[in-house]
Design a protein around this motif. Structure first.
Motif, PDB file in Angstrom:
ATOM      1  N   GLY A   1      -0.627  -3.845  14.414  1.00 48.08           N
ATOM      2  CA  GLY A   1      -2.074  -3.870  14.358  1.00 48.08           C
ATOM      3  C   GLY A   1      -2.565  -5.260  14.029  1.00 48.08           C
ATOM      4  N   ALA A   2      -3.862  -5.446  14.111  1.00 41.75           N
ATOM      5  CA  ALA A   2      -4.463  -6.749  13.826  1.00 41.75           C
ATOM      6  C   ALA A   2      -4.524  -6.984  12.327  1.00 41.75           C
ATOM      7  CB  ALA A   2      -5.865  -6.816  14.426  1.00 41.75           C
ATOM      8  N   VAL A   3      -4.405  -8.251  11.946  1.00 44.01           N
ATOM      9  CA  VAL A   3      -4.564  -8.667  10.552  1.00 44.01           C
ATOM     10  C   VAL A   3      -5.767  -9.605  10.496  1.00 44.01           C
ATOM     11  CG1 VAL A   3      -3.509  -9.861   8.601  1.00 44.01           C
ATOM     12  CG2 VAL A   3      -2.087  -8.465  10.121  1.00 44.01           C
ATOM     13  N   GLY A   4      -6.818  -9.213   9.791  1.00 41.81           N
ATOM     14  CA  GLY A   4      -8.004 -10.053   9.715  1.00 41.81           C
ATOM     15  C   GLY A   4      -8.650 -10.197  11.084  1.00 41.81           C
ATOM     16  N   PRO A   5      -9.176 -11.394  11.363  1.00 40.86           N
ATOM     17  CA  PRO A   5      -9.868 -11.594  12.646  1.00 40.86           C
ATOM     18  C   PRO A   5      -8.931 -11.863  13.826  1.00 40.86           C
ATOM     19  CG  PRO A   5      -9.944 -13.613  11.370  1.00 40.86           C
ATOM     20  CD  PRO A   5      -9.271 -12.584  10.505  1.00 40.86           C
ATOM     21  N   GLY A   6      -7.634 -12.004  13.572  1.00 43.23           N
ATOM     22  CA  GLY A   6      -6.703 -12.362  14.634  1.00 43.23           C
ATOM     23  C   GLY A   6      -6.305 -11.176  15.490  1.00 43.23           C
ATOM     24  N   ALA A   7      -5.878 -11.476  16.705  1.00 39.33           N
ATOM     25  CA  ALA A   7      -5.357 -10.444  17.603  1.00 39.33           C
ATOM     26  C   ALA A   7      -3.963 -10.023  17.150  1.00 39.33           C
ATOM     27  CB  ALA A   7      -5.306 -10.985  19.030  1.00 39.33           C
ATOM     28  N   PRO A   8      -3.539  -8.799  17.432  1.00 40.31           N
ATOM     29  CA  PRO A   8      -2.182  -8.375  17.096  1.00 40.31           C
ATOM     30  C   PRO A   8      -1.150  -9.320  17.706  1.00 40.31           C
ATOM     31  CG  PRO A   8      -3.491  -6.482  17.744  1.00 40.31           C
ATOM     32  CD  PRO A   8      -4.319  -7.706  18.052  1.00 40.31           C
ATOM     33  N   HIS A   9      -0.133  -9.657  16.928  1.00 39.65           N
ATOM     34  CA  HIS A   9       0.912 -10.561  17.424  1.00 39.65           C
ATOM     35  C   HIS A   9       2.161 -10.417  16.574  1.00 39.65           C
ATOM     36  CE1 HIS A   9      -1.035 -12.938  14.200  1.00 39.65           C
ATOM     37  NE2 HIS A   9       0.191 -13.412  14.001  1.00 39.65           N
ATOM     38  N   LEU A  10       3.248 -10.963  17.080  1.00 37.32           N
ATOM     39  CA  LEU A  10       4.509 -11.104  16.345  1.00 37.32           C
ATOM     40  C   LEU A  10       4.682 -12.572  16.003  1.00 37.32           C
ATOM     41  CD1 LEU A  10       6.775  -9.038  18.781  1.00 37.32           C
ATOM     42  CD2 LEU A  10       5.622  -8.184  16.742  1.00 37.32           C
ATOM     43  N   SER A  11       5.207 -12.849  14.815  1.00 38.53           N
ATOM     44  CA  SER A  11       5.548 -14.218  14.432  1.00 38.53           C
ATOM     45  C   SER A  11       7.049 -14.403  14.590  1.00 38.53           C
ATOM     46  CB  SER A  11       5.139 -14.491  12.979  1.00 38.53           C
ATOM     47  OG  SER A  11       3.731 -14.425  12.831  1.00 38.53           O
ATOM     48  N   LEU A  12       7.457 -15.493  15.221  1.00 42.38           N
ATOM     49  CA  LEU A  12       8.873 -15.762  15.466  1.00 42.38           C
ATOM     50  C   LEU A  12       9.254 -17.143  14.954  1.00 42.38           C
ATOM     51  CD1 LEU A  12       7.563 -14.286  18.275  1.00 42.38           C
ATOM     52  CD2 LEU A  12       9.998 -14.028  18.677  1.00 42.38           C
ATOM     53  N   TRP A  13      10.464 -17.233  14.415  1.00 42.51           N
ATOM     54  CA  TRP A  13      11.018 -18.490  13.911  1.00 42.51           C
ATOM     55  C   TRP A  13      12.409 -18.640  14.529  1.00 42.51           C
ATOM     56  CZ3 TRP A  13      15.058 -19.365  10.089  1.00 42.51           C
ATOM     57  CH2 TRP A  13      15.118 -20.685   9.630  1.00 42.51           C
ATOM     58  N   LEU A  14      12.669 -19.784  15.178  1.00 46.67           N
ATOM     59  CA  LEU A  14      13.912 -19.992  15.909  1.00 46.67           C
ATOM     60  C   LEU A  14      14.740 -21.094  15.271  1.00 46.67           C
ATOM     61  CD1 LEU A  14      11.574 -19.113  18.028  1.00 46.67           C
ATOM     62  CD2 LEU A  14      13.185 -19.882  19.749  1.00 46.67           C
ATOM     63  N   VAL A  15      16.034 -20.862  15.134  1.00 52.45           N
ATOM     64  CA  VAL A  15      16.969 -21.899  14.717  1.00 52.45           C
ATOM     65  C   VAL A  15      18.207 -21.835  15.606  1.00 52.45           C
ATOM     66  CG1 VAL A  15      16.253 -22.089  12.303  1.00 52.45           C
ATOM     67  CG2 VAL A  15      17.966 -20.388  12.937  1.00 52.45           C
ATOM     68  N   ALA A  16      18.844 -22.977  15.779  1.00 54.90           N
ATOM     69  CA  ALA A  16      20.074 -23.051  16.577  1.00 54.90           C
ATOM     70  C   ALA A  16      20.666 -24.428  16.417  1.00 54.90           C
ATOM     71  CB  ALA A  16      19.800 -22.766  18.051  1.00 54.90           C
ATOM     72  N   ARG A  17      21.892 -24.577  16.881  1.00 54.69           N
ATOM     73  CA  ARG A  17      22.523 -25.882  16.944  1.00 54.69           C
ATOM     74  C   ARG A  17      21.643 -26.810  17.785  1.00 54.69           C
ATOM     75  NH1 ARG A  17      28.119 -25.765  19.946  1.00 54.69           N
ATOM     76  NH2 ARG A  17      26.817 -24.235  20.954  1.00 54.69           N
ATOM     77  N   GLY A  18      21.390 -27.998  17.281  1.00 54.65           N
ATOM     78  CA  GLY A  18      20.570 -28.948  18.006  1.00 54.65           C
ATOM     79  C   GLY A  18      19.107 -28.917  17.628  1.00 54.65           C
ATOM     80  N   ILE A  19      18.691 -27.916  16.834  1.00 61.12           N
ATOM     81  CA  ILE A  19      17.313 -27.844  16.361  1.00 61.12           C
ATOM     82  C   ILE A  19      17.302 -28.237  14.890  1.00 61.12           C
ATOM     83  CG2 ILE A  19      15.331 -26.331  15.965  1.00 61.12           C
ATOM     84  CD1 ILE A  19      16.216 -24.662  18.335  1.00 61.12           C
ATOM     85  N   ASN A  20      16.761 -29.406  14.573  1.00 59.67           N
ATOM     86  CA  ASN A  20      16.782 -29.895  13.193  1.00 59.67           C
ATOM     87  C   ASN A  20      15.829 -29.138  12.290  1.00 59.67           C
ATOM     88  OD1 ASN A  20      18.738 -31.873  13.592  1.00 59.67           O
ATOM     89  ND2 ASN A  20      17.238 -33.402  14.212  1.00 59.67           N
ATOM     90  N   THR A  21      14.692 -28.736  12.804  1.00 59.79           N
ATOM     91  CA  THR A  21      13.696 -28.005  12.033  1.00 59.79           C
ATOM     92  C   THR A  21      13.374 -26.719  12.766  1.00 59.79           C
ATOM     93  OG1 THR A  21      12.736 -30.098  11.277  1.00 59.79           O
ATOM     94  CG2 THR A  21      11.394 -28.120  11.004  1.00 59.79           C
ATOM     95  N   GLY A  22      13.350 -25.596  12.040  1.00 65.25           N
ATOM     96  CA  GLY A  22      13.055 -24.316  12.672  1.00 65.25           C
ATOM     97  C   GLY A  22      11.737 -24.359  13.421  1.00 65.25           C
ATOM     98  N   LEU A  23      11.674 -23.687  14.551  1.00 61.29           N
ATOM     99  CA  LEU A  23      10.492 -23.673  15.409  1.00 61.29           C
ATOM    100  C   LEU A  23       9.721 -22.372  15.221  1.00 61.29           C
ATOM    101  CD1 LEU A  23      12.154 -25.018  18.680  1.00 61.29           C
ATOM    102  CD2 LEU A  23      10.822 -26.322  17.002  1.00 61.29           C
ATOM    103  N   HIS A  24       8.422 -22.492  14.977  1.00 64.95           N
ATOM    104  CA  HIS A  24       7.561 -21.324  14.779  1.00 64.95           C
ATOM    105  C   HIS A  24       6.694 -21.099  16.001  1.00 64.95           C
ATOM    106  CE1 HIS A  24       8.208 -20.973  10.339  1.00 64.95           C
ATOM    107  NE2 HIS A  24       8.525 -22.232  10.507  1.00 64.95           N
TER     108      HIS A  24
END
Length: 201
Positions: free
Chosen positions: A118-141
């Motif tokens: 469901g929606a949180v506050g004024p934002g549209a419903p969404h999923l938040s994702l954070w990616l890490v892997a070899r070669g990625i120095n800082t996690g990607l949001h």
């Protein structure tokens, strides 16, 4: 007696390191062939008691050449179908709204089962994702919005800050209605043409 002077040495910055190649052993050992935990966060991040529309989210992570990245680990956060996070209010028994998803080591495909949030506050419903892997120095949001929620997406304060329609499109999961359920396809491009929008948070 001499006054104590602060240490005036200039310290150099600690060298950065990537998250691999052993990220799965520490964060999702079963995927790496190690059955060491009684329970791991599995591919169903909502649990069997969650209310709302059951969906599957699947995709692939590609590099700048369009090749699949097969050692990506993705963390996912979401509220339940009423817009409540598991640590911020009363939710269904067993609802975590969080999980670690790993790619198939052969194909690079990843997937998980959940309920449409469901929606949180004024934002549209969404999923938040954070990616890490070899070669990625800082996690990607990044985020995955739902392409069938046209009005909600148009009013979302984050999506509205992305001027180019083709850039906004990189954050939309594409709905597919199949005989055995609903799938949202969400492919992630790390760089190059069609690069997914990532957030500096």
């Amino acid at each position: 007696m001499k006054p104590i002077r602060p240490n005036t040495r200039i310290l150099s910055e600690t060298a950065s390191q990537t998250a691999g190649p052993y990220v799965h052993i520490g964060l999702s050992p079963r995927a790496a062939g190690f059955d060491i935990y009684e329970k791991e966060s599995g591919p169903d991040i909502a649990g069997p008691n969650a209310k709302g529309e059951r969906i599957r989210v699947e995709g692939i992570v590609c590099d700048g050449n369009g090749e699949p990245v097969k050692d990506i680990l993705i963390e996912v956060w979401q509220p339940n179908s009423s817009g409540v996070f598991a640590d911020q209010g009363e939710v269904e028994a067993g609802f975590r709204g969080w999980g670690r998803i790993v790619c198939d080591f052969d194909t690079g495909e990843w997937s998980f089962d959940t309920v449409k949030p469901g929606a949180v506050g004024p934002g549209a419903p969404h999923l938040s994702l954070w990616l890490v892997a070899r070669g990625i120095n800082t996690g990607l949001h990044t985020r995955m919005y739902f392409d069938d929620l046209v009005e909600e997406n148009a009013a979302d304060p984050v999506l509205s800050q992305i001027d180019a329609p083709e850039r906004r499109a990189t954050l939309l999961g594409q709905r597919e209605n199949l005989d055995d359920g609903t799938i949202y396809r969400f492919d992630i491009r790390l760089q190059g043409e069609g690069e997914t929008v990532f957030f500096d948070i």
